[in-house]
Scaffold this active site. Structure first.
Site, PDB file in Angstrom:
ATOM      1  N   THR A  55       0.853  -1.178   0.000  1.00 43.79           N
ATOM      2  CA  THR A  55       0.000   0.000   0.000  1.00 43.79           C
ATOM      3  C   THR A  55       0.893   1.235   0.000  1.00 43.79           C
ATOM      4  O   THR A  55       1.525   1.553   1.007  1.00 43.79           O
ATOM      5  CB  THR A  55      -0.915   0.015   1.244  1.00 43.79           C
ATOM      6  OG1 THR A  55      -1.683  -1.176   1.266  1.00 43.79           O
ATOM      7  CG2 THR A  55      -1.856   1.212   1.200  1.00 43.79           C
ATOM      8  N   LEU A  56       0.954   1.916  -1.140  1.00 41.69           N
ATOM      9  CA  LEU A  56       1.836   3.076  -1.255  1.00 41.69           C
ATOM     10  C   LEU A  56       1.146   4.343  -0.759  1.00 41.69           C
ATOM     11  O   LEU A  56       1.790   5.240  -0.241  1.00 41.69           O
ATOM     12  CB  LEU A  56       2.281   3.248  -2.707  1.00 41.69           C
ATOM     13  CG  LEU A  56       3.032   2.044  -3.302  1.00 41.69           C
ATOM     14  CD1 LEU A  56       3.421   2.330  -4.747  1.00 41.69           C
ATOM     15  CD2 LEU A  56       4.278   1.746  -2.484  1.00 41.69           C
TER      16      LEU A  56
END
Length: 245
Positions: A23-24
């Site tokens: 999850t950026l």
């Protein structure tokens, strides 16, 4: 060695983890959760806005859920990660109930579990993008704690996440006291949520207030706060601001 052979060698060296995703940044997020202890239990408030980036896209997102018999969970941050946390907790509560030993997990145990989950995911560089508030009552003992997306956690008489940590907690420090009645507690939470509505662009004027006591969890129907937008600073916010447009 040709190109295809070199890629196969690279993939074999890196293994399956090379294809895993992280999850950026969050997509759909909820803003602040504010909670406090009152005379008979715990009160918690959260609005129902869900922001898609900077766009206030959804206005009916419920961010407070009962957990087992004794706990109430509120979350700010990524809504899909909150749903994943709820799935973890459903499995935890189900496993606990399967023992059928007359005991059930209290809020302290659930909070400790969440701190381990959040810190574990942080160490994998794949965090659950949430700040959580966990409150509850068991055997007459009130419990209220919070945990961040990297596992930082603490207990207190009142807690808040997001903007509420900066704007609501000073109000709570000034006005909270141990023998707060239910009505006074609701008024105090509404005051905090009104300030957040004025100052937080992600807040929406549609909120729920939940309480948990020895008798269980009650979550109110959504409602709106009475607001006043005629303050002179609201009418001309740039007046006196040096270098502003």
């Amino acid at each position: 060695m040709n190109f295809m052979a070199s890629k196969q060698l690279e993939n074999s060296l890196l293994g399956p983890e090379s294809d895993s995703q992280r999850t950026l940044y969050p997509y759909v997020t909820g803003t602040s959760v504010v909670a406090l202890k009152y005379k008979d239990g715990i009160l918690m408030a959260a609005d129902m806005g869900g922001s898609y980036g900077s766009t206030l896209r959804y206005k009916s997102v419920e961010r407070m859920k009962p957990i087992g018999k004794h706990s109430l969970l509120g979350a700010s941050g990524e809504v899909s990660d909150f749903q994943e946390i709820l799935r973890y907790l459903d499995e935890l509560i189900l496993y606990d109930n399967m023992w059928d030993d007359g005991n059930s997990l209290g809020p302290k145990e659930v909070h400790n579990y969440l701190t381990r989950v959040m810190y574990n995911r942080r160490n994998k560089f794949n965090p659950l993008w949430n700040s959580l508030v966990l409150g509850g009552v068991k055997n007459g003992q009130k419990y209220l704690g919070t945990v961040s997306m990297i596992g930082v956690n603490f207990e207190d008489n009142h807690v808040a996440t997001g903007f509420g940590n900066h704007l609501a907690r000073p109000i709570l420090r000034q006005e909270w006291h141990e023998n707060l009645s239910f009505e006074d507690g609701v008024r105090l939470l509404e005051k905090c949520m009104r300030v957040l509505l004025y100052r937080d662009r992600s807040a929406v004027n549609k909120l729920q207030i939940a309480k948990i006591t020895e008798d269980g969890v009650t979550i109110s129907q959504p409602y709106s706060l009475k607001t006043y937008w005629e303050f002179s600073a609201f009418e001309n916010p740039a007046q006196g601001a040096i270098g502003s447009w």
